[in-house]
Design a protein around this motif. Structure first.
Motif: not given
Lengths: 456, 479
Positions: A329-344
């Protein structure tokens, strides 16, 4: 709208979303997002206001599906419910005829949370006053350039099964630099970030005073560092820039499968990092929406790298469908590319009081600038030092160093070259403002390195 | 549009000085991977910023909205006016109303056949599918991706000086990328930013057979790269193709010459500049072969326009002539602050951002050397094509660039293909090492939508034409 509140926006969005969804004929499945910001951006140069801009922008996004074919539409709101509905009827609906020319794909628009209603609103009680800031800077007699951003951002998700997810946060930051001249007349600077949901002018004033004291470090002329490898300490601010490289896409499952992850050797288990490296996608600080663009709830924590080994990538819904893997359930764009928003990045054991003595002889690096991947296959990163690098001998800061270029593989930086991370981490909310303020943050400690390459 | 004129007329009576800048656009985007349409989206955007001057007319503040009703614009104007008055006490510098134009004018991208949504679906997307399908047939190519952007953008600027500027832009962007894997390596090759695929214009500008050949070429070259040796390292001559020259021009000439940057506005974010106000007319920026112009009148270039966003007429201006630095890239506000002449480049990315000094078409003019003459002048070196990675310091001195594709040059001849070519240097010594400038037969134009700058930040389209150029004794590195 005049000066609006989060509540005003939420009411407008909820009422309009319902009518916009109803404007689509029943044979289409539609999910809707509405996001935007109400911000006041004030830009300072030499302690005074260079530009002052307020922005109220809200955008609708609709994913329209029929027979497993989808089209996306995005449009700016008119801030009038009837006009927005009319826009859909007059401009969007005629475009749906193009659905015939779209390829069939796996089904996307079902929300796993039908009828789910959840809201998270973080409001601010105290807002900054630019006149106070300018007056304080004038009193301090420093040369300051910076950006004050104040206001709120929101994101939301709606579907025709009455799902309504809403996130809004009111927060403010002043990202600024103080400039001075060294004995040779060269400009030198320090940079600071003050971020808060409830503005505390006393805290900011104290940060200003501390920043002015830091400029004293430039009283000596800078030395030029010959090319070579040096022991080094990267402050948490510098480490934030290194961590920013992970926002370029290497942790996306979709990009990995397309040969577009510069960490592919780590992913393929051909290399490991130091066991001291653990990185988590971490929403627990509540600086980013709790849901993704598919209306799925993002777990608070998604471990990515643990003890130097990759344990999972960010996997969104489309990757799960395309490649038969389990979505996290990671954040992702509608083309399927996942991207982080908060990294620790997990802290280490090095006490801050021991940094200089443990560094002993080497470079203290306050900040880095303009990082980019210089060699994809080896995960090499290049960039330059900025806002202060200092030569250290016998555990004492000696003098500033002229900014220099580095070029290093992340596999080395976070591998054999890593001695330890500091025991204290710092959180840096994103201050990116392209198109709109960004959600999310980076949390990182500082890093003591056995070697760091100066290449120019 | 009629409402904007009416609102402007009414607001003109209520505020000391006002400007309204309406920007509306429609854009279709598609992404195709290995013959399959992965993403297809349509963007409709419409909004305006209102700029209002303080009661003494010396300061201006902005308010941005997509509520284009009279009432919405009035509320915007009121907020901007309050903040403009605050600037009477805390503003950096007074800016006279003459920093905005009083001209009337119109411009539209010359095109016989603007790309419609029907063309987009019936011609462009099938072409992207066909080409990416062909690309994936090449052995070792694991990914073939293509994107298309088609935009119609309309800008209307009205102000109390009597300015009335209406411009319409038709933009097309097509790009391809091939990724090959093998030999324990991953390599990619792109066709992106090329003026035959990203341009202002219409369907008549698209040469489908030419583009088909280019997509085949990059696929085979991606495969070629995974088997290629690394680029040699050391100090040597380099020959840069126009699509590598574009980043060199952009980062080490364009940005350092931006006048707002030299005045310190960008210091907290993008940085300052090694160029000082007193350097114009004095500083020998590079070798005498270096000639660079700001030229907004190349109609197919992505950032061609007739008027900037302050309504000033855009004219061709020499920035560097025979290596001597002549003029900065600064719009009317920066010109008034610095007392220097500049260019019409006061531009905004969209209605939600205030204009700042931006690059547009910044072109390096051709010289007299043929490609073969330049090759013959090199005993040992590398020919470098297509930028992949870029980094430069905050004063725009210390840079490092990597490219997709290289070929060793030995004794005046092109030799084997090498992968991961990169080079680094200091801006001024680098431009002084410019030894040959290619003739017009070697010129190509590169375009990008993604030049970032400003606080709050904005991304804007820019364009750079350049010939192939030869530089002596540069630090080169490979894998």
């Amino acid at each position: 709208m005049a000066q609006v509140s989060i509540k005003d926006i939420q009411n407008f969005a909820t009422q309009t979303a319902h009518q916009v969804l109803n404007a689509f004929p029943r044979e289409y499945q539609v999910t809707l997002q509405f996001q935007g910001e109400s911000q006041n951006y004030i830009r300072l140069n030499r302690n005074r206001i260079r530009q002052s801009t307020d922005v109220l922008q809200g955008y609708w996004s609709a994913l329209v599906e029929q027979n497993q074919k989808t089209l996306e539409f995005h449009w700016s709101t008119s801030w009038d419910k009837e006009q927005d509905v009319h826009f859909v009827q007059s401009q969007i609906l005629p475009q749906l005829s193009f659905l015939d020319q779209v390829d069939s794909q796996s089904k996307k628009s079902d929300s796993p949370h039908q009828g789910h209603v959840q809201s998270q609103v973080i409001e601010s009680q105290k807002r900054p006053n630019i006149e106070d800031i300018c007056a304080e800077l004038e009193k301090l007699n420093v040369d300051c350039a910076g950006l004050l951003a104040t206001g709120f951002q929101w994101a939301s998700y709606f579907n025709s099964q009455d799902t309504c997810l809403w996130f809004a946060q009111d927060s403010h930051f002043f990202n600024y630099s103080f400039y001075t001249e060294d004995p040779l007349g060269k400009p030198r600077a320090i940079q600071n970030l003050y971020f808060n949901r409830d503005w505390n002018f006393d805290e900011l004033s104290q940060q200003f005073a501390d920043g002015k004291k830091q400029l004293a470090a430039y009283r000596k002329a800078a030395r030029v560092l010959p090319k070579g490898n040096y022991r080094a300490y990267l402050s948490p601010t510098a480490m934030r820039e290194v961590m920013t490289c992970l926002f370029f896409g290497p942790l996306s499952y979709n990009r990995y499968k397309k040969g577009d992850s510069f960490l592919h050797r780590l992913i393929d288990k051909k290399v490991t990092l130091s066991p001291k490296v653990s990185i988590t996608h971490d929403l627990s600080k509540r600086l980013a929406p709790f849901f993704n663009s598919w209306g799925e709830i993002i777990p608070d924590q998604i471990p990515l790298i643990q003890n130097g080994e990759l344990v999972q990538l960010l996997v969104g819904r489309k990757s799960a469908e395309l490649y038969g893997v389990t979505s996290n359930h990671a954040p992702s764009d509608t083309d399927g590319t996942e991207y982080p928003v908060s990294l620790s990045l997990a802290p280490g054991k090095l006490e801050e009081k021991d940094i200089l003595s443990q560094l002993n002889c080497g470079i203290w690096i306050n900040d880095l600038h303009y990082l980019n991947v210089s060699q994809f296959d080896l995960a090499r990163i290049t960039g330059v030092t900025r806002f202060g690098a200092f030569w250290v001998e016998n555990g004492q800061i000696q003098e500033p160093i002229e900014d220099f270029r580095f070029d290093v593989s992340l596999y080395d930086l976070w591998g054999d070259h890593l001695e330890d991370f500091t025991s204290r981490s710092y959180t840096f909310p994103h201050v990116d403002t392209y198109f709109a303020r960004k959600f999310g943050e980076v949390t990182t400690p500082g890093a003591l390195l056995k070697q760091f390459a100066c290449v120019l | 549009m009629h409402t904007i004129y009416q609102a402007f007329k009414e607001l003109s009576y209520q505020f000391p000085w006002i400007g309204i800048h309406l920007i509306r656009s429609q854009q279709w985007r598609a992404k195709v991977s290995r013959g399959t349409l992965e993403q297809n989206s349509c963007y409709f955007d419409s909004g305006a910023y209102v700029e209002v001057r303080s009661s003494d007319l010396k300061h201006v503040a902005y308010s941005c909205t997509s509520n284009l009703s009279k009432h919405g614009l009035y509320e915007c104007a009121q907020r901007a006016y309050q903040r403009a008055c605050l600037l009477q006490k805390w503003g950096l510098a007074p800016l006279s109303p003459s920093t905005r134009s009083n001209l009337k004018g119109q411009y539209e991208t010359p095109t016989k056949k603007p790309v419609t949504p029907q063309h987009f679906f019936n011609e462009l997307i099938p072409f992207l599918k066909e080409t990416t399908n062909q690309m994936k047939q090449v052995p070792s190519v694991i990914e073939a991706v293509a994107q298309a952007f088609v935009t119609r953008e309309e800008r209307l600027y009205l102000n109390s000086n009597g300015c009335e500027i209406h411009q319409i832009f038709h933009l097309v962007g097509l790009n391809w990328n091939a990724v090959a894997q093998g030999n324990n390596d991953t390599q990619s090759r792109s066709f992106s930013g090329h003026s035959k695929a990203e341009f202002q214009g219409g369907l008549e500008h698209i040469d489908f057979p030419y583009l088909r050949e280019q997509t085949k070429r990059i696929s085979w070259q991606a495969k070629e790269l995974i088997d290629a040796p690394p680029c040699p390292s050391g100090t040597m001559d380099i020959l840069l193709d126009p699509h590598q020259m574009y980043i060199q021009i952009h980062e080490s000439i364009g940005h350092p010459l931006e006048l707002d940057r030299i005045l310190g506005d960008e210091r907290n974010y993008a940085g300052w500049s090694f160029v000082k106000l007193e350097d114009f007319g004095q500083l020998q920026y590079g070798s005498s072969l270096l000639n660079v112009v700001f030229d907004p009148h190349q109609p197919d270039a992505l950032s061609a326009y007739a008027f900037d966003d302050g309504g000033m007429r855009a004219e061709k201006v020499f920035l560097i002539k025979n290596g001597l630095l002549l003029n900065p890239l600064g719009g009317a506000e920066s010109q008034e602050r610095s007392k220097l002449k500049g260019v019409a480049n006061f531009r905004t990315a969209n209605w939600n951002r205030a204009p700042i000094d931006r690059m547009a078409n910044i072109d390096l003019l051709p010289g007299t050397s043929s490609f073969s003459e330049m090759l013959e002048a090199i005993e040992f070196g590398v020919y470098i094509e297509t930028n992949r990675s870029w980094s430069i310091d905050d004063y725009r001195r210390n840079f490092q660039f990597s490219a997709e594709y290289g070929r060793v040059i030995r004794n005046g001849k092109l030799g084997e293909v090498v992968k991961n070519p990169g080079y680094r240097g200091q801006c001024q010594p680098f431009w002084h090492s410019l030894t040959h400038v290619g003739d017009s037969s070697t010129v190509a134009r590169s375009n990008t939508y993604f030049c970032g700058k400003g606080e709050p930040s904005q991304i804007i389209r820019v364009s750079h034409a350049a010939p192939v150029c030869h530089f002596r004794n540069i630090e080169v590195f490979g894998g």
